[in-house]
Structure formats: C-alpha cells, structure tokens
Design an enzyme around this catalytic site. Structure first.
Site, short mmCIF file in Angstrom:
data_model
loop_
_atom_site.label_atom_id
_atom_site.label_comp_id
_atom_site.label_asym_id
_atom_site.label_seq_id
_atom_site.Cartn_x
_atom_site.Cartn_y
_atom_site.Cartn_z
N THR A 289 -2.49 70.02 16.65
CA THR A 289 -2.73 68.85 15.58
C THR A 289 -3.92 68.00 16.43
OG1 THR A 289 -0.40 69.20 15.05
CG2 THR A 289 -1.73 66.92 14.52
N LYS B 181 -3.44 68.54 8.21
CA LYS B 181 -2.25 68.55 9.05
C LYS B 181 -1.60 67.11 8.91
CE LYS B 181 0.79 69.34 11.94
NZ LYS B 181 2.07 70.03 11.55
N ARG C 141 16.68 62.58 2.77
CA ARG C 141 17.85 62.35 3.77
C ARG C 141 17.51 60.73 4.23
NH1 ARG C 141 22.10 65.51 3.98
NH2 ARG C 141 22.58 64.46 6.01
N SER C 142 18.07 59.57 3.85
CA SER C 142 17.70 58.31 4.34
C SER C 142 18.90 58.45 5.60
CB SER C 142 18.35 57.54 3.43
OG SER C 142 19.55 57.65 2.78
N GLY C 143 18.46 57.62 6.44
CA GLY C 143 19.38 57.08 7.80
C GLY C 143 18.88 56.44 8.85
N GLY D 211 12.09 60.98 14.12
CA GLY D 211 11.66 61.02 15.46
C GLY D 211 11.01 62.55 15.79
N CYS E 202 6.49 64.83 16.83
CA CYS E 202 5.19 65.01 15.90
C CYS E 202 4.88 64.08 14.99
CB CYS E 202 5.20 66.48 15.21
SG CYS E 202 4.88 67.59 16.29
N LYS F 244 3.97 60.59 17.04
CA LYS F 244 2.52 60.51 17.57
C LYS F 244 1.36 60.77 16.61
CE LYS F 244 1.66 65.40 18.93
NZ LYS F 244 0.93 65.74 18.04
N LYS G 140 16.94 66.03 15.76
CA LYS G 140 17.10 66.54 14.46
C LYS G 140 18.11 67.69 14.94
CE LYS G 140 14.26 69.83 12.96
NZ LYS G 140 13.15 70.31 12.06
N1 LIG Z 1 6.53 71.11 18.12
C1 LIG Z 1 6.44 71.38 16.72
O1 LIG Z 1 7.03 71.61 16.10
C2 LIG Z 1 4.86 71.28 16.31
C3 LIG Z 1 3.81 70.99 17.01
N2 LIG Z 1 2.45 71.09 16.75
C4 LIG Z 1 1.27 70.77 17.47
O2 LIG Z 1 1.00 71.64 18.49
C5 LIG Z 1 0.47 71.24 19.54
C6 LIG Z 1 1.65 71.64 20.73
O3 LIG Z 1 2.73 71.07 20.31
P1 LIG Z 1 4.14 71.70 21.08
O4 LIG Z 1 4.02 73.21 21.37
O5 LIG Z 1 5.28 71.17 20.45
O6 LIG Z 1 3.68 71.16 22.69
P2 LIG Z 1 4.62 71.69 23.96
O7 LIG Z 1 4.54 70.35 24.82
O8 LIG Z 1 6.07 71.97 23.60
O9 LIG Z 1 3.82 72.76 24.84
C7 LIG Z 1 2.69 72.57 25.38
C8 LIG Z 1 2.31 73.68 26.45
O10 LIG Z 1 1.10 73.74 26.89
C9 LIG Z 1 1.25 73.81 28.39
N3 LIG Z 1 0.26 73.34 29.11
C10 LIG Z 1 -0.28 71.95 29.41
N4 LIG Z 1 -1.56 71.91 29.81
C11 LIG Z 1 -1.97 73.20 29.95
C12 LIG Z 1 -3.11 73.85 30.27
N5 LIG Z 1 -4.11 73.21 30.48
N6 LIG Z 1 -3.36 75.25 29.92
C13 LIG Z 1 -2.37 75.78 29.68
N7 LIG Z 1 -1.06 75.45 29.24
C14 LIG Z 1 -0.79 74.28 29.37
C15 LIG Z 1 2.46 72.91 28.80
O11 LIG Z 1 3.04 73.51 30.25
C16 LIG Z 1 3.58 73.35 27.56
O12 LIG Z 1 4.35 74.31 27.79
C17 LIG Z 1 0.38 69.73 19.37
O13 LIG Z 1 -1.00 69.51 18.75
C18 LIG Z 1 1.55 69.44 18.42
O14 LIG Z 1 1.11 68.27 17.70
C19 LIG Z 1 2.09 71.47 15.28
C20 LIG Z 1 3.22 71.84 14.54
C21 LIG Z 1 4.65 71.71 14.89
O1 LIG Z 2 3.60 68.76 13.13
C1 LIG Z 2 5.01 69.07 13.49
O2 LIG Z 2 4.95 69.13 14.56
C2 LIG Z 2 6.00 69.05 12.50
O3 LIG Z 2 6.57 67.87 12.34
C3 LIG Z 2 7.67 68.09 11.16
O4 LIG Z 2 8.69 69.04 11.97
P1 LIG Z 2 9.71 68.49 12.86
O5 LIG Z 2 9.30 67.36 13.71
O6 LIG Z 2 10.03 69.60 13.68
O7 LIG Z 2 11.09 68.12 11.98
P2 LIG Z 2 11.54 67.45 10.72
O8 LIG Z 2 12.45 68.33 10.08
O9 LIG Z 2 10.20 67.31 9.80
O10 LIG Z 2 12.26 66.02 10.97
C4 LIG Z 2 11.40 64.82 11.48
C5 LIG Z 2 12.16 63.86 11.61
O11 LIG Z 2 12.55 63.34 10.34
C6 LIG Z 2 14.00 63.03 9.97
N1 LIG Z 2 14.39 63.34 8.58
C7 LIG Z 2 13.57 64.67 8.01
C8 LIG Z 2 14.05 64.77 6.65
C9 LIG Z 2 14.86 63.88 6.00
O12 LIG Z 2 15.06 63.92 4.61
N2 LIG Z 2 15.28 62.62 6.60
C10 LIG Z 2 15.03 62.48 7.90
O13 LIG Z 2 15.42 61.53 8.38
C11 LIG Z 2 14.61 64.11 10.94
O14 LIG Z 2 15.71 63.77 11.24
C12 LIG Z 2 13.72 63.96 12.11
O15 LIG Z 2 14.08 62.92 13.19
C13 LIG Z 2 7.21 68.62 10.03
O16 LIG Z 2 8.25 68.90 9.17
C14 LIG Z 2 6.63 70.06 10.34
O17 LIG Z 2 6.06 70.52 9.23
C15 LIG Z 2 5.52 69.92 11.39
O18 LIG Z 2 4.71 71.14 11.68
#
Ligand SMILES: NC(=O)C1=CN([C@@H]2O[C@H](COP(=O)(O)OP(=O)(O)OC[C@H]3O[C@@H](n4cnc5c(N)ncnc54)[C@H](O)[C@@H]3O)[C@@H](O)[C@H]2O)C=CC1
Ligand SMILES: O=C(O)[C@H]1O[C@H](OP(=O)(O)OP(=O)(O)OC[C@H]2O[C@@H](n3ccc(=O)[nH]c3=O)[C@H](O)[C@@H]2O)[C@H](O)[C@@H](O)[C@@H]1O
Length: 429
Positions: free
Chosen positions: A122, A212, A259-261, A265, A268, A271, A327
C-alpha cells in the site's frame, strides 16, 4: 508463469501460496531466514486459515523461498509485498520499499528477458512511478519500457480470511501504464478475474494507488461513524446493534462493517489512514473527516475502561482481559485495541490477567509484567471484573462463573446471558 514475491509476511506468503495453488511457479524472496526455512519446510510462518495446507502442498515443487534477490532473474514478474509502515509523525515511511527496489533492481541488471515489477504494498499516489520506477531503472541500468515494466496491484485481503479473500475477491485492481503489463496481470490472475463475482478494475497506476487508501479510509471511517452512533445510542439507552442493523438494510449503506465497539486496530487501517492524512496535508488539504475518524477511534478503549471503573475500583483489582489480537482469526497484535485497554487498566493500578486463543506469545514480550491464562475460564477465575476486547467466537456463551464479582464490560458484543451477571455493560449499546 514464473513469479517472485519480495517480502513474505501476511500478504507475500498468502499471495505466494495462492498463486502456487493457481498453477504458477512461485519464489518468495525474504530477508528473515526463519520465514524462508519455514516455507521451504512446508510450514506456514503465520497463522492464517487455509494457508498451512497450501504451503505444505506446494513447498518444494511450485513454491520455494530464498534470501537471494538474484533468483528473481529467473522469474517473469516480481510482486513487491514489503511493509510500508508509518513514520513517527504518521507519514508513509518508504525506506523498506526503497531498499527492496534497490536490491531487486540490482538483481535484474542486464536481464535479457522482459520483466514486470508489480507494487502490491500500500503506497501513496506517485510512489510506484516516481520512487520505485526510477530506483529500478538506475539499479538495473534498464529504462522502463525497454523490457522493464512497472505496475500497481493493490491488495484488499483481510487478515484471518486472507486466503479466501485473495482467491475470491469482490474486485481486483490493475494499475498499469502499458497494455503488456495489463496482459501479464490478466494471465496471472486468470482464474480469479474470470469469476462472475469478481469485478476487474483496469486503471492507471496513480488511481490504483489511491483506490487502496480510499477503500481503507472509507471502511475505517465507517466503523468510526458506527462507533459514534453507538456512543450516542448508549446515551439514549437504545441498542445500537438493532439500530445499525436496520440502517444497513439500505443497500446504499450495506450491513457490513457495522459492528460498533472498541474500534479499529491492526497493521493497516491505523497506518493507512494516517498516511493519507499526512499525504493530504502535504498536498495542502486538511482532511477533517479522517482526523475525526481517528479521534473517535482513539477514545473507545478509554471509554471502555471508564465504564468498568464505574463499577469496580480498579486500583489493585484483578481484571480479566479477554482477547488480545486486533480481531478474531489472527495472532496479529499490531495496534490492537486490546493493548490500549491494557495500558489504561495498568495506568489505573489494575492487576491484569489476559487470555487469547492464539496471540499470547506475541503480547508477552511487550507486557511481561501482566499475568496470562491458558483459557478464558482461567483468566476469569477470582477476577473482580472482565473486559471483552476481541470477539473470538469461543467467548460467546461463556460462563462467567468463578469470578469474584461478575462485572463484565463488553467492547465487542459477544453473546452473553446478562441475567446471570452482576453487571453487564456494552460499550455502545
Ligand atoms: N496485512 C494485511 O492484511 C494487508 C497488508 N497490505 C499491505 O501490504 C504490504 C505488506 O504488508 P504485510 O504483509 O502485512 O507486512 P509484513 O510486515 O507482515 O511482512 C513484510 C515482510 O517483508 C520482509 N522484508 C522486510 N524488508 C525486506 C527486504 N528488504 N527484502 C525482503 N523482505 C523484506 C519482512 O521480513 C516481512 O516478512 C504493506 O504495504 C501493507 O499495508 C495490503 C493489504 C492487506
Ligand atoms: O489494507 C489492509 O491491510 C486490509 O485492512 C483491512 O483488513 P484487516 O485490517 O485485516 O481487518 P478488518 O476486518 O478490516 O478489521 C479491521 C479492524 O476494524 C474492526 N472492525 C471491523 C468491522 C466492524 O464492523 N467493526 C470493527 O470494529 C476490527 O475489529 C479490526 O480491529 C481491510 O478490511 C482489508 O480490505 C485491507 O486489505
């Protein structure tokens, strides 16, 4: 197709296992050797439903991990799934993206065949074209368009349901600057975009980047609005869940994310909303609504602890905290609201005993001074009060027997037999 994926965290590992499932040959490039070892041993480095079996099935054949960027040369496409954290001032920190792009660029130097680099992390509008692209060009010695292409393909998966979300998404977004890049992404995603339920959005790179942030800002603000309405409902002695269920029947609004509450967190929403706020300010625009969404979100944990304090003198009281992950369905504790609750309880002198089905070992190093229980029942035993911070299904219909005083304050609306409790307070109902 031969695909490499740089960064094997929640997104990179999930995308790798799923692309292998779709029949591609996938290589994870990751700096953490433990993660590389786990994947090569056929084990999932993170807790995510449906992931372990896919890695076990494909590891050693169509899925491999390495610390060597050089191996990217043998692939056709590289996805950058690197972290894009926030700096101390909330703005987007691109240091890891820059480092990753540099390493990849060097690895691709003098590669004869075409190569497509896809930013999946992102990132704010302009990052792919103005930061990643030029780094790739200078490190590889190849000009964009001259066999080297860039694209942006944001990811919308949620943690806890990551595999299902990736394979069966509502939409897939391709941000490209050339027909060739778009065609490659189409081929890679073929079984996913051929689904009737999946909308394909083909746009420019800048729009893909902003889609995004707009998506996450919308959802986070929706939850903050729902929380504000919940807080107001409570003042009127009305049940916000009944109110918002009815509101959600309007399909312009939808019943999802209602869902309120305790608030939002995770790694994503916080930040990303902050990066967009900082980015907007940099562009000369004050994002008042997003500022307010954050302010409402920041207040909810304090309100929860305040509600408990109305019934229990927290100084020296034994308080059970049920749920630690941000979550249910994940062991991720990044920006978990439960941690704010722990901080506020500790500030007021409470003795905390915490329980979570999967996240305890992630919390323990950060909070070694609090007690941890092996079960919800164990945490509740002898407690003077309890707060529900994460809506794990196992907390539904929990017996609160064994508490010294059955005072339960619920930040997530679990199923509770209220009549069996001395006090039951819902944060927003
Ligand atoms: N976690 C999620 O649910 C979602 C995350 N995103 C986005 O995707 C991106 C990645 O997020 P996550 O997978 O959650 O991050 P993460 O922190 O779980 O994983 C990132 C990985 O990259 C590795 N890394 C760091 N520096 C490196 C380098 N120089 N070369 C190779 N590997 C390296 C780390 O060791 C780590 O394993 C972020 O921009 C995030 O905002 C988008 C949608 C959903
Ligand atoms: O950019 C990302 O990383 C991701 O961020 C969220 O996914 P995620 O953070 O995994 O989880 P969510 O299910 O969205 O929940 C986020 C937070 O909102 C809270 N939430 C969600 C839904 C709701 O009704 N009420 C509520 O308090 C959850 O408890 C949690 O703390 C987005 O839903 C994904 O589409 C996106 O890809």
């Amino acid at each position: 197709m031969n695909v490499s994926i740089v960064g094997s965290g929640y997104v990179g590992t999930t995308v790798a296992a799923c692309l292998a499932d779709l029949g591609h040959d996938v290589l994870n490039i990751e700096i953490d050797e433990d993660i590389v070892e786990a994947i090569n041993a056929g084990e999932a480095p993170i807790h995510e439903s449906g992931l372990a079996e896919r890695i076990a099935e494909h590891a050693g054949t169509s899925l491999r991990a390495t610390t060597e960027y050089g191996d990217a040369r043998d692939t056709d496409v590289t996805f950058l799934c690197l972290p894009t954290p926030q700096s101390e001032d909330g703005s987007l920190d691109l240091a890891i993206m820059r480092a990753g792009a540099e390493s990849l660029g060097r690895a691709l130097a003098d590669k004869d065949d075409d190569h497509l680099v896809v930013v999946k992390s992102t990132v704010l509008p302009g990052t792919t074209e103005d930061v990643v692209g030029p780094i790739l060009e200078s490190e590889s010695g190849t000009q964009l368009g001259d066999g080297l292409e860039i694209a942006m393909n944001p990811e919308f998966l949620r943690m806890g349901t990551a595999v299902g979300d990736f394979l069966e998404p509502d939409k897939v977004v391709f941000g490209t600057a050339s027909d060739g890049a778009d065609a490659t992404l189409r081929e890679l995603y073929a079984p996913i975009i051929e689904r009737e339920e999946t909308d394909l959005v083909e746009t420019d790179i800048r729009e893909a980047e902003l889609i995004k942030y707009a998506n996450n800002a919308f959802l986070a603000s929706k939850v903050s609005l729902v929380n504000e309405l919940g807080n107001i409902a409570r003042e009127y002695d009305a049940d916000a869940y009944e109110v918002l269920e009815a509101v959600g029947l309007d399909d312009r609004i939808s019943e999802r994310f209602m869902r309120s509450g305790l608030g939002w967190g995770g790694s994503c929403f916080p930040k990303d909303v902050n990066a967009l706020r900082a980015g907007a300010r940099e562009q000369g625009y004050d994002p008042d609504l997003l500022d307010a969404a954050v302010a409402v979100n920041d207040e909810q944990p304090r309100r929860l602890v305040g509600l408990l304090a109305d019934h229990v003198d927290l100084e020296g009281a034994r308080i059970a905290v049920l749920g630690l992950s941000f979550k249910p369905g994940t062991d991720d504790i990044r920006k978990s609201r439960a941690l704010d609750v722990i901080e506020y309880l500790a500030d007021r002198g409470a003795d905390i005993v915490a329980y979570d089905p999967v996240a305890i070992e992630n919390v323990r190093p950060e909070y070694p001074e609090i007690e941890y229980a092996d079960s919800a029942e164990g945490a509740l035993e002898g407690a003077d009060g309890a707060v529900v911070a994460t809506d794990w299904p196992e907390f539904d219909d929990l017996s609160f027997e064994g508490m010294a005083r059955s005072v339960v304050v619920d930040g997530r609306r679990i199923e509770v037999d209220e009549d069996a409790l001395e006090v039951y307070e819902g944060l927003t109902w």
